[in-house]
Structures are given as structure tokens and as C-alpha cells.
Design a protein around this motif. Structure first.
Motif, mmCIF file in Angstrom:
data_model
loop_
_atom_site.group_PDB
_atom_site.id
_atom_site.type_symbol
_atom_site.label_atom_id
_atom_site.label_comp_id
_atom_site.label_asym_id
_atom_site.label_seq_id
_atom_site.Cartn_x
_atom_site.Cartn_y
_atom_site.Cartn_z
ATOM 1 N N HIS A 1 -75.077 23.793 43.930
ATOM 2 C CA HIS A 1 -74.771 23.660 42.510
ATOM 3 C C HIS A 1 -76.045 23.989 41.736
ATOM 4 O O HIS A 1 -77.142 23.718 42.191
ATOM 5 C CB HIS A 1 -74.303 22.229 42.202
ATOM 6 C CG HIS A 1 -73.231 21.777 43.128
ATOM 7 N ND1 HIS A 1 -71.982 22.320 43.129
ATOM 8 C CD2 HIS A 1 -73.240 20.825 44.112
ATOM 9 C CE1 HIS A 1 -71.250 21.744 44.052
ATOM 10 N NE2 HIS A 1 -71.992 20.840 44.671
ATOM 11 N N ARG B 1 -72.505 12.551 52.140
ATOM 12 C CA ARG B 1 -72.246 13.798 51.442
ATOM 13 C C ARG B 1 -71.049 13.600 50.519
ATOM 14 O O ARG B 1 -70.473 12.514 50.456
ATOM 15 C CB ARG B 1 -71.987 14.930 52.440
ATOM 16 C CG ARG B 1 -73.131 15.106 53.434
ATOM 17 C CD ARG B 1 -72.969 16.345 54.261
ATOM 18 N NE ARG B 1 -73.961 16.407 55.334
ATOM 19 C CZ ARG B 1 -74.186 17.480 56.072
ATOM 20 N NH1 ARG B 1 -73.469 18.564 55.876
ATOM 21 N NH2 ARG B 1 -75.101 17.463 57.012
ATOM 22 N N HIS B 2 -70.644 14.660 49.848
ATOM 23 C CA HIS B 2 -69.555 14.539 48.878
ATOM 24 C C HIS B 2 -68.269 13.980 49.512
ATOM 25 O O HIS B 2 -67.693 13.015 49.001
ATOM 26 C CB HIS B 2 -69.301 15.897 48.224
ATOM 27 C CG HIS B 2 -68.395 15.832 47.029
ATOM 28 N ND1 HIS B 2 -67.885 16.948 46.421
ATOM 29 C CD2 HIS B 2 -67.881 14.771 46.349
ATOM 30 C CE1 HIS B 2 -67.115 16.587 45.409
ATOM 31 N NE2 HIS B 2 -67.100 15.271 45.348
ATOM 32 N N ILE C 1 -66.662 9.969 48.935
ATOM 33 C CA ILE C 1 -65.293 9.767 48.469
ATOM 34 C C ILE C 1 -64.566 8.823 49.417
ATOM 35 O O ILE C 1 -63.862 7.898 48.984
ATOM 36 C CB ILE C 1 -64.534 11.106 48.352
ATOM 37 C CG1 ILE C 1 -65.120 11.958 47.225
ATOM 38 C CG2 ILE C 1 -63.037 10.869 48.116
ATOM 39 C CD1 ILE C 1 -64.490 13.326 47.100
ATOM 40 N N SER D 1 -73.756 10.428 36.425
ATOM 41 C CA SER D 1 -74.297 11.779 36.557
ATOM 42 C C SER D 1 -75.596 11.935 35.774
ATOM 43 O O SER D 1 -76.507 12.650 36.193
ATOM 44 C CB SER D 1 -73.268 12.803 36.066
ATOM 45 O OG SER D 1 -73.716 14.109 36.307
ATOM 46 N N VAL E 1 -76.904 9.407 48.752
ATOM 47 C CA VAL E 1 -75.927 10.494 48.643
ATOM 48 C C VAL E 1 -76.632 11.789 48.275
ATOM 49 O O VAL E 1 -77.491 11.809 47.396
ATOM 50 C CB VAL E 1 -74.861 10.164 47.566
ATOM 51 C CG1 VAL E 1 -73.872 11.311 47.423
ATOM 52 C CG2 VAL E 1 -74.141 8.867 47.907
ATOM 53 N N ASP F 1 -77.034 15.332 46.496
ATOM 54 C CA ASP F 1 -76.582 15.878 45.224
ATOM 55 C C ASP F 1 -75.776 14.819 44.476
ATOM 56 O O ASP F 1 -74.635 15.040 44.041
ATOM 57 C CB ASP F 1 -75.741 17.135 45.447
ATOM 58 C CG ASP F 1 -75.651 17.990 44.179
ATOM 59 O OD1 ASP F 1 -76.308 17.630 43.175
ATOM 60 O OD2 ASP F 1 -74.902 18.983 44.181
ATOM 61 N N TYR G 1 -73.868 15.181 41.090
ATOM 62 C CA TYR G 1 -72.611 15.934 41.161
ATOM 63 C C TYR G 1 -71.543 15.167 41.935
ATOM 64 O O TYR G 1 -70.385 15.063 41.501
ATOM 65 C CB TYR G 1 -72.859 17.291 41.830
ATOM 66 C CG TYR G 1 -71.609 18.120 42.018
ATOM 67 C CD1 TYR G 1 -71.194 19.001 41.017
ATOM 68 C CD2 TYR G 1 -70.846 18.038 43.174
ATOM 69 C CE1 TYR G 1 -70.040 19.769 41.178
ATOM 70 C CE2 TYR G 1 -69.692 18.793 43.337
ATOM 71 C CZ TYR G 1 -69.293 19.656 42.336
ATOM 72 O OH TYR G 1 -68.149 20.408 42.501
ATOM 73 N N ALA G 2 -71.918 14.595 43.069
ATOM 74 C CA ALA G 2 -70.936 13.990 43.971
ATOM 75 C C ALA G 2 -70.398 12.652 43.485
ATOM 76 O O ALA G 2 -69.196 12.376 43.602
ATOM 77 C CB ALA G 2 -71.550 13.830 45.368
ATOM 78 N N ARG H 1 -67.569 12.584 40.667
ATOM 79 C CA ARG H 1 -66.308 13.137 41.174
ATOM 80 C C ARG H 1 -65.665 12.194 42.191
ATOM 81 O O ARG H 1 -64.435 12.086 42.263
ATOM 82 C CB ARG H 1 -66.565 14.527 41.758
ATOM 83 C CG ARG H 1 -66.763 15.565 40.658
ATOM 84 C CD ARG H 1 -67.520 16.789 41.078
ATOM 85 N NE ARG H 1 -67.662 17.710 39.939
ATOM 86 C CZ ARG H 1 -68.573 17.573 38.975
ATOM 87 N NH1 ARG H 1 -69.435 16.567 39.029
ATOM 88 N NH2 ARG H 1 -68.623 18.415 37.963
ATOM 89 N N ALA H 2 -66.496 11.510 42.964
ATOM 90 C CA ALA H 2 -65.956 10.512 43.892
ATOM 91 C C ALA H 2 -65.272 9.389 43.115
ATOM 92 O O ALA H 2 -64.202 8.898 43.514
ATOM 93 C CB ALA H 2 -67.079 9.942 44.760
#
Length: 524
Positions: free
Chosen positions: A17, A54-55, A59, A111, A277, A279, A282-283, A286-287
Motif C-alpha cells: 500500500h 497480518r491482515h 480479522i 488508522s 500487526v 501495516d 491499513y489492516a 478494515r478488520a
């Protein structure tokens, strides 16, 4: 400058990203990405833990920690008693919608400042300078209270399921309060093992459990729809009931909203793992949003299904098993084995949800200690060189939950008020942190750059969140029944007031040692 020419064997295969004109590349498991390193440098924090989430795995972590469809079944007794089946279904939908605005507001802040401090850090950065330090300090204490009580609640509900299973299979069993307390301790021991010896595998474990979370949802849904005798549609969707005797059905339904709200409290959990985590800016947001919509829909569909299976509300509420959804499982399958199997499925998910809650609670304690917000900060703020996790914070979190579990020896009703205590504490942290960013928008003050930007919808989203949270906050302090006896009172207000009072007194005496996260932020 970070050298972008890292070995290809260490490069994250996920898409990169971009932030501005600089490519965001993976550095190492310890440092994460270049964006992570910039964010930590801006906030004046040193990277001490591994970034092994990770992303997709974060989640999975947040999906399991919220476990909304399981929580909806576990807390159904509250909504059924206050609102009936229609109150359970439509009340849940109202709460889910409200928490969508809350999740979006906090995702944006996560974020902007991806730190494990979460709400207390955001308050420190976004509150007016005149009250930054005090509000941040108060939110830090309430955050620790909220997550500790969440761990106590999840472990208690898991213990209740085990007792219900024993009673289902051995009718002669007589549940005792000390049995439940010992079971809570056993569950906490499992949580301790996974948060210490197996801490490095936690992303993998939670990834496996989220598969069980989804598969279990499908399995329970199919069994109930195929095997259960169903109530009429008009009764399920239209019959609002005041089973507790409030004297007003609308009031009863509003009180029942607290049960649904408890299914969404903790939606910001991923933010408290931000420093583990990759990034994160970003992650994490969204999670949070995927957890809200995914888990939220799971919970609503399960709530509708459960409501169809409850033909006699009072018999379910007063089940000798002590767990209403187990009685529904038994009524639906007409089999001890069938009810046992479905409950064991939920128990495993609940157990590892408790593992994730302990992990989150310990990170909240660790980062607050790192900013010298609590007594013995140097002890709680240590990172184990062996496990690269805040080991002392994990131990203390478990000990706190053990102490809370002793309440169950005196009164299980009193212990269940811990649920309200945690909900009130967490709602307060949400209200204060979102209010701070809303105030900056009203004053047209610049906000930090974000990879999850609400844009022009930011202020309306923030204001709707605040109004919704304030409404739920009031009803979280209501007693479980009207005209309560001493044993039925909601003593959450006493615990809440005690923590607030202690934090204020400690702040007054130690205000020079607590500077607040904003003091460490790199200016300019």
C-alpha cells in the motif's frame, strides 16, 4: 532511511500500500512495514513486540474475540426477558446499525494513530489541550476495567456452559457456585498457556478457530431450522413482551437492548493489538469493519433462528440447565447427544474467544503502564525477551480475573453485573474518544492522515455514534428487574464509580508522572 532492498525471502507477499509517494514495504517480523515504522516513530514509541499478525489473521482474531452469534445465544436470556422474541430480533438490528457508526468512527481513529493504546491514546491526541491529560488518564483506567471484566464475563459464560453440559448428561448433578469458580480458573489456565508458551502461534490458532466460528454457525443454523418445531411468524416478529414486569413494553425493549449491545462491545479489539500487526494503519480499520458487518449479520440471523425455536419463553428462561440456548438445542434435537454436540462446538469457540480477550486486556494494561498511567508501571510495562510479549501484564490480567471470579462464590447474580460494568466502562471510552475527534471537526482543526478516511461523512458519523452510545449507556445502569431487591440491583454503578474515583485521586497525586501519549508524539 530504511533500506528497501530487503531479501525476497523476507518480503510479505501481500500487496503493498502506498502512503504519499513512498512505497510501503515489509522490513522484518519485528518492525513490520515501513509505514509501521513511520507511525511508531511519529508517536514516539519503540517497537518492542513482534508484528506476527497480518491482515487476514487480525480479522480472524477480531471475529473470534467478538463471536457475535455465540454471544447472541449466550445473552439471549436478557433480550427475551426484556422484549420477547420480537424485541430480541429488532432490538439487535437497531444496536447493530448503531454500532456500525461507532465502528466506522473508531476505525478512522485507529488508522490515524495505530497504537495498542486505542481509546486513551486517541483521546490524548485529539482532546483539547486543557483536558488532554485528565481525559486520557480516565479513559485508560476505564479501558483496563472494561477489558478485564470482559475476560471475566467470557470465562464465566464458558463455565456455565460446562456446568450445563454436566447437568444435561447427569441429571443428578447439583451445580454449586464453587464448582463454577473452579471451572473459571481452569479456563483461565488454558488462556494463560496460549498467551505465553504458544503466544507466537496465536495468529494461526485464531485463524483455525475462525473457520470453526463460521462452520459452527452454519451447522447450528441448519440443525435448528431442520429439526426444531417453529413458532408462528407473526408471533416471532411482532410479539413484544414485558416478561420482567416493567409495566411498559417499550421500556422493557429498551432495557433489553443492553443484551444486544454486549455482543458488540469490544469491536475495537484489533486496535489494541496494533503494535503486533503488519501495516496496522491499513489492516486494523478494515478488520474492525469486516468484523462488524460479518459478525453482525451472523448474530442477527442466529437471533431470528433462535426466536423461531423459542415456543415458550418462560420455560426457556427458567430452564434447570441454567443456559437458555442449551434448552433450545435440547428441545430442537430432542436428543441429549445432539444438544451436547452443539454446545461443545460453542464451548470451544468461547474458550478461544477468552484466549483472545486475555491477550487484548493484557496489551491494554501494558501500553497504559508504558505511559506510566498505573502503579508499578515499570513492572507491568516490561516485554519478555523470550516471548516478546508483555508477560507480566498477561499474568496480572489473569490474576485480576481470578479475583473477580470470587464474586461468584457469594452471588451469581452479582457476578453477572460484571457484564454491565464492562459495558458501561467501554461505552464511556467510546463516547469520550469519538467526542474528541468530533470536536476537532466542529472546530475545523486538521486531523491526522488516515488510510480509512470518512471524509465529509465524518462529523455526521461521529455525532450519530455519540447519541447512540449515550442512549445505551443510560440503560446499561438499569437493574435487571423492576423494583429490585438488594441482590437484584445493578451494582455496576458502584464498581464504575469506584474505579473513576480511584483514578481521579491517583491522577491528582501522580499528575506529574503521567504525561499522556501526546507528549511523546513527534511534532511537525
Amino acid at each position: 532511511m530504511v533500506n528497501a532492498k530487503v531479501s525476497t525471502s523476507h518480503v510479505d507477499t501481500a500487496p503493498y500500500h502506498l502512503e504519499g509517494s513512498e512505497e510501503n514495504v515489509f522490513i522484518s517480523e519485528k518492525e513490520g512495514t515501513t509505514a509501521d515504522k513511520r507511525d511508531m516513530a511519529r508517536m514516539g514509541k519503540r517497537q518492542e513486540t513482534r508484528r506476527n499478525f497480518r491482515h487476514p489473521t487480525v480479522i480472524a482474531f477480531t471475529m473470534v474475540i467478538l463471536a457475535t452469534w455465540e454471544a447472541e445465544l449466550a445473552t439471549s436470556v436478557y433480550s427475551l426477558g426484556n422484549g420477547g422474541t420480537a424485541g430480541l430480533i429488532w432490538g439487535y438490528l437497531i444496536v447493530m446499525t448503531g454500532f456500525g457508526f461507532v465502528a466506522a468512527s473508531m476505525a478512522e481513529m485507529a488508522s490515524m494513530a495505530p497504537t495498542s493504546g486505542g481509546q486513551y491514546h486517541w483521546v490524548s491526541e485529539f482532546a483539547p489541550p486543557s483536558c488532554q491529560k485528565f481525559l486520557s488518564y480516565l479513559v485508560g483506567w476505564l479501558g483496563m476495567l472494561g477489558w478485564s471484566t470482559a475476560a471475566a464475563t467470557v470465562s464465566y459464560l464458558s463455565a456455565k456452559q460446562i456446568q450445563g453440559l454436566i447437568l444435561l448428561n447427569h441429571a443428578s448433578y447439583e451445580p454449586k457456585p464453587w464448582h463454577g469458580t473452579l471451572l473459571i480458573w481452569a479456563i483461565l489456565f488454558v488462556c494463560l498457556v496460549f498467551n505465553t508458551f504458544f503466544s507466537k502461534t496465536l495468529p494461526l490458532v485464531e485463524g483455525i478457530i475462525v473457520i470453526l466460528h463460521v462452520a459452527g454457525f452454519i451447522a447450528v443454523l441448519i440443525v435448528l431450522w431442520v429439526m426444531a418445531d417453529r413458532a408462528p411468524v407473526d408471533v416471532v416478529f411482532k410479539l413484544f413482551e414485558d416478561n420482567m414486569g416493567w409495566g411498559s413494553t417499550p421500556l422493557s425493549v429498551m432495557v433489553g437492548l443492553v443484551g444486544a449491545a454486549s455482543c458488540f462491545v469490544g469491536i475495537e479489539a484489533g486496535a489494541h493489538m496494533a503494535e503486533e500487526v503488519r501495516d496496522a494503519a491499513y489492516a486494523i480499520p478494515r478488520a474492525m469493519m469486516w468484523t462488524w458487518i460479518g459478525n453482525g449479520l451472523f448474530g442477527w440471523l442466529m437471533g431470528i433462528t433462535f426466536a423461531f425455536c423459542v415456543k415458550d419463553t418462560m420455560s426457556v428462561l427458567t430452564t434447570p440447565l441454567g443456559v437458555p440456548f442449551m434448552q433450545v438445542f435440547y428441545n430442537s434435537t430432542k436428543s441429549v447427544g445432539g444438544a451436547t454436540g452443539l454446545t461443545c462446538l460453542m464451548l470451544v469457540i468461547s474458550l478461544f474467544g477468552c484466549v483472545a480477550v486475555i491477550a487484548t486486556a493484557s496489551r491494554q494494561l501494558f501500553v497504559f503502564a508504558r505511559d506510566k498511567g498505573i502503579p508499578f508501571s515499570s513492572f507491568f510495562g516490561q516485554i519478555s525477551p523470550t516471548y516478546q510479549i508483555p508477560l507480566n501484564a498477561v499474568y496480572v490480567t489473569v490474576v485480576l480475573v481470578v479475583l473477580l471470579s470470587l464474586i461468584n462464590l457469594g452471588s451469581s447474580v452479582a457476578f453477572m453485573q460484571v457484564v454491565s460494568l464492562g459495558v458501561v466502562a467501554m461505552l464511556t471510552t467510546y463516547i469520550i474518544s469519538i467526542s474528541c475527534v468530533a470536536l476537532k471537526r466542529i472546530r475545523r482543526e486538521p486531523l491526522l492522515p488516515s488510510k480509512f478516511n470518512l471524509g465529509k461523512l465524518g462529523l455526521p458519523t461521529n455525532l450519530i455514534s455519540i447519541m447512540f452510545l449515550a442512549f445505551i449507556w443510560v440503560f446499561s445502569l438499569f437493574p435487571s428487574v423492576p423494583r429490585p431487591k438488594v441482590s437484584d440491583m445493578n451494582w455496576a454503578v458502584l464498581g464504575y464509580g469506584s474505579v473513576v474515583t480511584f483514578s481521579i485521586l491517583y491522577f491528582v497525586t501522580r499528575r506529574h508522572s503521567y504525561r499522556g501519549p501526546v507528549e511523546y508524539v513527534r511534532k511537525g
